[in-house]
Design an enzyme around this catalytic site. Structure first.
Site, PDB file in Angstrom:
ATOM      1  N   PHE A 184      52.919 -56.334  96.625  1.00 28.01           N
ATOM      2  CA  PHE A 184      52.169 -57.527  96.247  1.00 28.01           C
ATOM      3  C   PHE A 184      52.288 -58.621  97.289  1.00 28.01           C
ATOM      4  O   PHE A 184      51.641 -59.639  97.194  1.00 28.01           O
ATOM      5  CB  PHE A 184      52.661 -58.046  94.887  1.00 28.01           C
ATOM      6  CG  PHE A 184      52.711 -56.959  93.832  1.00 28.01           C
ATOM      7  CD1 PHE A 184      51.656 -56.100  93.661  1.00 28.01           C
ATOM      8  CD2 PHE A 184      53.840 -56.805  93.054  1.00 28.01           C
ATOM      9  CE1 PHE A 184      51.719 -55.094  92.708  1.00 28.01           C
ATOM     10  CE2 PHE A 184      53.906 -55.803  92.085  1.00 28.01           C
ATOM     11  CZ  PHE A 184      52.839 -54.954  91.912  1.00 28.01           C
ATOM     12  N   TRP A 205      46.791 -61.771  90.983  1.00 26.73           N
ATOM     13  CA  TRP A 205      47.727 -61.998  92.086  1.00 26.73           C
ATOM     14  C   TRP A 205      48.551 -60.742  92.362  1.00 26.73           C
ATOM     15  O   TRP A 205      48.875 -60.440  93.516  1.00 26.73           O
ATOM     16  CB  TRP A 205      48.664 -63.158  91.743  1.00 26.73           C
ATOM     17  CG  TRP A 205      49.727 -63.423  92.772  1.00 26.73           C
ATOM     18  CD1 TRP A 205      49.634 -64.222  93.881  1.00 26.73           C
ATOM     19  CD2 TRP A 205      51.064 -62.893  92.787  1.00 26.73           C
ATOM     20  NE1 TRP A 205      50.817 -64.214  94.576  1.00 26.73           N
ATOM     21  CE2 TRP A 205      51.709 -63.410  93.935  1.00 26.73           C
ATOM     22  CE3 TRP A 205      51.775 -62.035  91.948  1.00 26.73           C
ATOM     23  CZ2 TRP A 205      53.033 -63.100  94.247  1.00 26.73           C
ATOM     24  CZ3 TRP A 205      53.080 -61.714  92.269  1.00 26.73           C
ATOM     25  CH2 TRP A 205      53.692 -62.237  93.394  1.00 26.73           C
ATOM     26  N   HIS A 206      48.854 -59.992  91.318  1.00 27.72           N
ATOM     27  CA  HIS A 206      49.710 -58.820  91.483  1.00 27.72           C
ATOM     28  C   HIS A 206      49.009 -57.674  92.193  1.00 27.72           C
ATOM     29  O   HIS A 206      49.685 -56.811  92.776  1.00 27.72           O
ATOM     30  CB  HIS A 206      50.224 -58.342  90.120  1.00 27.72           C
ATOM     31  CG  HIS A 206      51.383 -59.129  89.614  1.00 27.72           C
ATOM     32  ND1 HIS A 206      51.242 -60.317  88.936  1.00 27.72           N
ATOM     33  CD2 HIS A 206      52.722 -58.910  89.710  1.00 27.72           C
ATOM     34  CE1 HIS A 206      52.434 -60.788  88.620  1.00 27.72           C
ATOM     35  NE2 HIS A 206      53.356 -59.955  89.077  1.00 27.72           N
ATOM     36  N   GLY A 207      47.701 -57.610  92.153  1.00 32.15           N
ATOM     37  CA  GLY A 207      47.054 -56.508  92.846  1.00 32.15           C
ATOM     38  C   GLY A 207      45.562 -56.442  92.597  1.00 32.15           C
ATOM     39  O   GLY A 207      45.046 -56.983  91.616  1.00 32.15           O
TER      40      GLY A 207
END
Length: 502
Positions: free
Chosen positions: A502, A332-334
């Site tokens: 993000f 989800w962060h990248g």
């Protein structure tokens, strides 16, 4: 537009505040409607200031999920009531596809190219700011309506406000729909100025701004300089300086943003849940995730971990579920393997703590009947110290993967941190890096970063805010912090928020 910018502080926020609280002769319901409209318009301007094209993507996402919610909230006599599960699955697929196209398309294509030796052109798609945050909130709305059809919101404007509300739009906290549903329709004194709440909100905003501008920006300067080096040519001192400074930067940057978002929401009558609770004071990684980015970990727990079965299907399935959640948390962060490794790294230590790592027992052993309370207290204190150091080490190593641009660089960084103790430039260069920008000021900021990472600052603040004699002191202190931050912003161009990526 960012909270820590002159245009936001000097123009956007004052104008929005005046328009929101301007006296109007409306009844309560009409007053809330008017103020909701003001916030929607302000939020769209806020987002369009930095993303003039992608504001339409966000509105389109809201509209799609609003329609999904309408279908899920249809009465039992409707033909749609028989297909509610299909509708919610379809909504999740659509949201994930939108996120996947704009955030992960390049990652998947480049990974396929490397794995299979192909040369498929990698799509160059600009990442819309905050897409991960507003997509998760949109999914929260649809899933909450699926679970309770009475939560269906007939007003598109209120769904748009929920997802686009500017304090949390770009970098959270991720607000679940069921936590804010009633506040969209009625809040406080029908939107009239609640000076106590506004004051508390502004104090919280000033605190967050100070954390960002005074601590995070200075720590970020050092971290960025170190991570830009060819770290293989430097010693452990440089590597540790960069790693530790980044750990402080990301905490004070993101928790500062959360403080500002929660404070601004309070100014406009909303109450958001906390997003950080001094995570660096934790005594285990499990506790760390109860204190770090609480809105994200709660979202994954409620909408992923529990639906997967949680801890209800045996130990093995529980640990698998945790790894799935932390894989998704990292992803989800990248769109980079560094984030995935960071997530799995934390998932690994959670599993170890649940199985073979006796971290909770350190310092908890019983002393003999003859031992004094002083001895028992010393043992307990030593145990807490060791467990806290363990958390720091795990978190620092994990954030090396999080910050590094590539896995290769992360491994080189870790190698220098734990083996680079030779006669290389080492500590001399590390000291030079931190002194180059601000000399004693940077060292003082570093000291404050350590102090404010622990709950002692919160305990002192709570005691002071609970007594009226200290309220003028807190107000004066907040005003001084605000002035100091504005002066710093006026003289510095370094002001990015980490979580905008993000």
């Amino acid at each position: 537009m960012v909270f820590s910018s002159i245009i936001f502080l000097a123009a956007f926020l004052p104008i929005t505040f005046i328009l929101y609280y301007i006296p109007i002769p409306f009844k309560e319901k009409a007053g809330i409607t008017y103020r909701n409209i003001i916030l929607v318009i302000a939020s769209l301007i806020f987002y369009a200031f930095g993303e003039p094209i992608y504001v339409f993507l966000m509105i389109g996402s809201v509209l799609l999920n609003y329609l999904f919610g309408m279908m899920l909230g249809a009465g039992s006599k409707s033909s749609l009531s028989k297909h509610r599960k299909l509708i919610v699955v379809l909504s999740v697929i659509v949201n994930v596809l939108i996120l996947g196209v704009f955030k992960y398309a390049g990652f998947f294509v480049s990974s396929i190219d490397r794995f299979f030796g192909l040369s498929i052109p990698v799509p160059k798609i600009a990442l819309p700011i905050g897409i991960s945050f507003f997509t998760f909130q949109a999914m929260s709305y649809v899933i909450d309506v699926y679970r309770d059809s009475s939560m269906r919101q007939k007003s598109f404007g209120k769904v748009l406000l929920y997802i686009s509300f500017f304090p949390q739009l770009i970098a959270g906290p991720i607000v679940r729909y069921h936590d804010i549903d009633e506040q969209l329709t009625a809040r406080g004194k029908a939107g009239r100025a609640d000076m106590e709440k506004i004051t508390a909100g502004l104090l919280r905003f000033s605190k967050g701004l100070a954390k960002k501008v005074i601590i995070a920006n200075n720590m970020g300067f050092v971290a960025d300089k170190v991570y830009a080096l060819d770290i293989t040519k430097y010693g452990a001192g440089v590597a540790w300086m960069g790693a530790v400074c980044y750990v402080f930067q990301i905490y004070f940057d993101f928790s500062g943003y959360s403080d500002m978002a929660i404070g601004l929401a309070k100014v406009f009558g909303f109450d958001f849940l906390e997003n950080f609770d001094h995570p660096y004071s934790s005594l285990s990684i499990k506790e760390f995730w109860r204190r770090w980015h609480i809105s994200l970990s709660t979202w994954f727990k409620e909408y992923v971990y529990i639906p997967l079965g949680g801890n209800r299907k045996g130990r093995a399935r529980t640990e698998i579920n945790k790894f799935i959640v932390f894989f998704l948390t990292g992803f989800w962060h990248g769109a980079n393997w560094t984030f995935i490794i960071w997530g799995l790294f934390h998932g690994l230590f959670l599993t170890l703590e649940d199985t073979i790592l006796p971290i909770a027992k350190i310092g908890a052993q019983k002393t003999s009947d003859k031992s004094s309370d002083k001895t028992a207290s010393a043992v307990a204190w030593w145990g807490r110290f060791v467990r806290n150091i363990y958390v720091w080490l795990v978190v620092i190593v994990g954030f090396v993967f999080f910050r590094a641009d590539t896995l290769t660089y992360a491994l080189q960084m870790l190698k220098q941190m734990f083996t680079g103790f030779g006669p290389a430039v080492g500590s001399r260069v590390a000291l030079g890096v931190i002194l180059e920008q601000a000399n004693l000021y940077a060292i003082l900021v570093f000291a404050f970063a350590i102090i404010f990472s622990y709950p002692i600052s919160k305990k002192v603040s709570d005691k002071m805010s609970g007594k009226k004699m200290w309220e003028p002191v807190l107000m004066f202190g907040s005003m001084m912090l605000l002035v100091l931050c504005i002066l710093s912003l006026a003289s510095s161009a370094y002001n990015p928020f980490i979580y905008f990526r993000f």
